[in-house]
Design a protein around this motif. Structure first.
Motif, short mmCIF file in Angstrom:
data_model
loop_
_atom_site.label_atom_id
_atom_site.label_comp_id
_atom_site.label_asym_id
_atom_site.label_seq_id
_atom_site.Cartn_x
_atom_site.Cartn_y
_atom_site.Cartn_z
N THR A 1 0.86 -1.18 0.00
CA THR A 1 0.00 0.00 0.00
C THR A 1 0.89 1.22 0.00
N TRP A 2 0.59 2.19 -0.85
CA TRP A 2 1.45 3.36 -0.95
C TRP A 2 0.75 4.67 -0.62
N ASP A 3 -0.57 4.66 -0.47
CA ASP A 3 -1.29 5.88 -0.09
C ASP A 3 -2.67 5.47 0.41
N ILE A 4 -3.51 6.46 0.72
CA ILE A 4 -4.79 6.17 1.36
C ILE A 4 -5.97 6.03 0.40
N GLY A 5 -5.76 6.25 -0.89
CA GLY A 5 -6.86 6.20 -1.85
C GLY A 5 -7.37 4.79 -2.08
N PRO A 6 -8.58 4.67 -2.63
CA PRO A 6 -9.18 3.36 -2.86
C PRO A 6 -8.39 2.45 -3.80
N PHE A 7 -7.53 3.02 -4.63
CA PHE A 7 -6.76 2.22 -5.58
C PHE A 7 -5.26 2.23 -5.29
N ASP A 8 -4.89 2.67 -4.11
CA ASP A 8 -3.47 2.84 -3.76
C ASP A 8 -2.87 1.63 -3.07
N SER A 9 -3.13 0.46 -3.64
CA SER A 9 -2.53 -0.77 -3.13
C SER A 9 -2.43 -1.78 -4.27
N ASP A 10 -1.57 -2.76 -4.09
CA ASP A 10 -1.42 -3.80 -5.11
C ASP A 10 -2.74 -4.54 -5.33
N THR A 11 -3.44 -4.84 -4.26
CA THR A 11 -4.70 -5.58 -4.38
C THR A 11 -5.73 -4.79 -5.19
N ALA A 12 -5.85 -3.50 -4.91
CA ALA A 12 -6.81 -2.67 -5.65
C ALA A 12 -6.40 -2.52 -7.11
N ALA A 13 -5.13 -2.35 -7.36
CA ALA A 13 -4.65 -2.23 -8.75
C ALA A 13 -4.92 -3.53 -9.51
N ASP A 14 -4.70 -4.67 -8.88
CA ASP A 14 -5.01 -5.96 -9.50
C ASP A 14 -6.51 -6.09 -9.75
N PHE A 15 -7.31 -5.63 -8.81
CA PHE A 15 -8.76 -5.67 -8.98
C PHE A 15 -9.18 -4.80 -10.17
N SER A 16 -8.56 -3.66 -10.34
CA SER A 16 -8.87 -2.79 -11.49
C SER A 16 -8.65 -3.54 -12.80
N TYR A 17 -7.59 -4.30 -12.85
CA TYR A 17 -7.31 -5.11 -14.04
C TYR A 17 -8.44 -6.11 -14.27
N ARG A 18 -8.92 -6.72 -13.19
CA ARG A 18 -10.03 -7.69 -13.31
C ARG A 18 -11.29 -7.01 -13.84
N VAL A 19 -11.55 -5.79 -13.38
CA VAL A 19 -12.71 -5.03 -13.87
C VAL A 19 -12.53 -4.77 -15.37
N ASP A 20 -11.36 -4.34 -15.76
CA ASP A 20 -11.08 -4.07 -17.18
C ASP A 20 -11.23 -5.31 -18.05
N GLU A 21 -10.84 -6.45 -17.53
CA GLU A 21 -10.88 -7.69 -18.32
C GLU A 21 -12.29 -8.23 -18.50
N ALA A 22 -13.22 -7.83 -17.65
CA ALA A 22 -14.60 -8.29 -17.76
C ALA A 22 -15.28 -7.60 -18.94
N PRO A 23 -16.13 -8.31 -19.66
CA PRO A 23 -16.90 -7.64 -20.72
C PRO A 23 -17.72 -6.50 -20.10
N ALA A 24 -17.94 -5.45 -20.86
CA ALA A 24 -18.62 -4.26 -20.35
C ALA A 24 -19.92 -4.60 -19.64
N GLU A 25 -20.68 -5.54 -20.20
CA GLU A 25 -21.98 -5.88 -19.60
C GLU A 25 -21.85 -6.69 -18.31
N LYS A 26 -20.64 -7.14 -17.97
CA LYS A 26 -20.41 -7.93 -16.75
C LYS A 26 -19.68 -7.14 -15.67
N ARG A 27 -19.29 -5.92 -15.94
CA ARG A 27 -18.49 -5.15 -14.97
C ARG A 27 -19.28 -4.85 -13.70
N ALA A 28 -20.56 -4.56 -13.83
CA ALA A 28 -21.37 -4.31 -12.62
C ALA A 28 -21.40 -5.55 -11.74
N GLU A 29 -21.42 -6.73 -12.35
CA GLU A 29 -21.44 -7.97 -11.58
C GLU A 29 -20.11 -8.18 -10.84
#
Length: 147
Positions: A3-31
């Motif tokens: 973790t490098w700062d206090i923001g919602p995406f300021d950690s390795d786990t959150a950055a990896d999760f962002s990648y997972r969101v990006d990899e999901a088809p647009a219609e599946k991102r909400a899920e």
């Protein structure tokens, strides 16, 4: 967890999760976001909530809040690169419940932040919650006071 700062995406786990969101088809991102909230809210108050799940729920809440009145856009390089479709309004109360659980008893993420004087982090989570709850109720009033 790096973790490098206090923001919602300021950690390795959150950055990896962002990648997972990006990899999901647009219609599946909400899920993908809904599942992150479920992983947290299905953990009972007396069960220990692993920080891995809490971090993903906080990142998801930030993405939902970004589409709410008063929400801050997600502009960090560690957030999703692909635009999100309009997210269902039904995600807002799920996000509020997940954030309440993250700030509740038996939360490893909360414990970790409290060990390092995480008042600013907690204030950020409360702000996210207020945006989501205000957009959910339409009046800005809260069903319950944020923790």
């Amino acid at each position: 967890m790096g973790t490098w700062d206090i923001g919602p995406f300021d950690s390795d786990t959150a950055a990896d999760f962002s990648y997972r969101v990006d990899e999901a088809p647009a219609e599946k991102r909400a899920e993908v976001l809904r599942e992150a909230f479920r992983e947290v809210t299905s953990t009972g108050d007396d069960e220990f909530l692993d920080s891995y799940f809490a971090v993903k729920a906080v990142a998801s809440a930030a993405l939902v809040a970004a589409q709410c009145p008063g929400g801050d856009p997600v502009t960090t390089a560690y957030g999703p690169k692909q635009p999100l479709p309009e997210l269902p309004v039904a995600l807002r109360p799920l996000a509020v419940a997940a954030l309440d659980r993250v700030l509740g008893p038996e939360s490893e993420l909360l414990e970790l932040w409290e060990e390092s004087d995480g008042e600013e982090w907690k204030a950020g989570i409360r702000k996210l919650r207020a945006v989501l709850d205000g957009a959910n109720t339409g009046s800005g009033s809260s069903v319950g006071e944020p923790r």
